[in-house]
Design a protein around this motif. Structure first.
Motif, PDB file in Angstrom:
ATOM      1  N   ILE A 181       0.848  -1.193   0.000  1.00  0.00           N
ATOM      2  CA  ILE A 181       0.000   0.000   0.000  1.00  0.00           C
ATOM      3  C   ILE A 181       0.888   1.248   0.000  1.00  0.00           C
ATOM      4  O   ILE A 181       1.865   1.322   0.733  1.00  0.00           O
ATOM      5  CB  ILE A 181      -0.927  -0.007   1.223  1.00  0.00           C
ATOM      6  N   THR A 201      -4.246   1.464  -2.576  1.00  0.00           N
ATOM      7  CA  THR A 201      -4.856   1.671  -1.261  1.00  0.00           C
ATOM      8  C   THR A 201      -5.172   0.363  -0.540  1.00  0.00           C
ATOM      9  O   THR A 201      -5.379   0.370   0.679  1.00  0.00           O
ATOM     10  CB  THR A 201      -6.152   2.482  -1.393  1.00  0.00           C
ATOM     11  N   ASN A 217      -6.522   4.092  -6.009  1.00  0.00           N
ATOM     12  CA  ASN A 217      -7.194   5.385  -6.035  1.00  0.00           C
ATOM     13  C   ASN A 217      -6.626   6.184  -7.210  1.00  0.00           C
ATOM     14  O   ASN A 217      -5.471   6.636  -7.162  1.00  0.00           O
ATOM     15  CB  ASN A 217      -6.961   6.128  -4.723  1.00  0.00           C
TER      16      ASN A 217
END
Length: 277
Positions: A181, A201, A217
């Protein structure tokens, strides 16, 4: 701009440049004096360092507020025919310095002064990279880029959420354990041109429940929603959080220190490893 050069008998050369430019200079009684514009100045006694003459000097009996940071430039050039990764900076001194690093391949290495940690009497930090998003073309051959494979499908949940789903059977497309992430996911179009999709994300790998996906995202600067449903995907590691150092045959580094008080610097070292492509 005029500078004053200093000669070193040990180096048998002129290793240093100073930003002051006197009319005359002389050493007397263990002090260094210069004349500028008819005024006499004594160096290395004022409380504010790196301040010189009318524009930014501490004149005897007077204090100016102008200040220029100290900068030092040098090079790591052991085994210049070998390609190497310069991974860390170790400063032997009484204070941390800011550092920028450039090689013949990369020009984006840097360390902020606050990132240094004191270990065994020295200041230690690993090299970060500025990077850019989308990544510049010269970043694609670097170790921070890793491939994943073609995704099986894409689900556009919203303008801030896209799911890239990867095949589990009959042939597994493994997302791998290196991606995390905060990394940036890219894809290629039909013509093979790379595009940034967005920042990762979430990563969900649950083979028994037929889940193998990366959530992105795309609302970051330069982010895109793929037009293709099964594009090839790859990712770049976060250039600040997980830097691999700077790659090159040699490394030119610059130190800067904005401390107005006395600072001592004894040595600068780097942890270097040979690069095996």
């Amino acid at each position: 701009m005029n500078n004053t050069l200093t000669y070193s008998e040990a180096a048998q050369g002129f290793p240093s440049f100073y930003s002051y430019y006197p009319d005359w200079m002389i050493g007397m009684n263990n002090y260094f004096y210069t004349f500028k514009g008819g005024d006499l100045y004594r160096h290395n006694v004022n409380p504010l360092r790196n301040v010189f003459y009318e524009d930014y000097f501490v004149k005897i009996g007077e204090i100016s507020e102008a200040f220029h940071p100290t900068t030092i430039k040098s090079v790591f050039n052991d085994a210049p025919l070998e390609n190497k990764l310069f991974k860390t900076i170790n400063i032997e001194g009484d204070a941390p310095w800011g550092v920028t690093l450039e090689t013949d391949i990369q020009t984006t290495g840097y360390i902020e002064p606050l990132w240094f940690e004191k270990k065994e009497g020295s200041w230690f930090a690993f090299v970060r990279n500025e990077g850019s998003n989308p990544a510049s073309p010269d970043a694609y051959p670097l170790r921070s880029m890793n491939g994943i494979g073609s995704c099986e499908s894409i689900n556009v949940i919203s303008f801030t959420e896209i799911e890239f789903n990867y095949q589990i059977s009959p042939s597994l497309i493994s997302i791998g354990s290196i991606v995390s992430i905060g990394d940036y996911l890219y894809y290629t179009d039909i013509a093979g041109a790379p595009f940034l999709s967005g920042i990762i994300t979430n990563i969900v790998v649950d083979y028994p429940n037929n889940i193998n996906k990366i959530v992105v995202n795309p609302s970051v600067l330069g982010g895109n929603i793929p037009a293709e449903t099964t594009p090839y995907t790859f990712y770049f590691k976060n250039s600040v959080a997980e830097s691999h150092g700077v790659l090159g045959h040699y490394c030119e580094f610059s130190l800067y220190n904005a401390d107005s008080s006395k600072v001592e610097l004894f040595a600068v070292e780097s942890s270097v490893m040979k690069s095996y492509p």
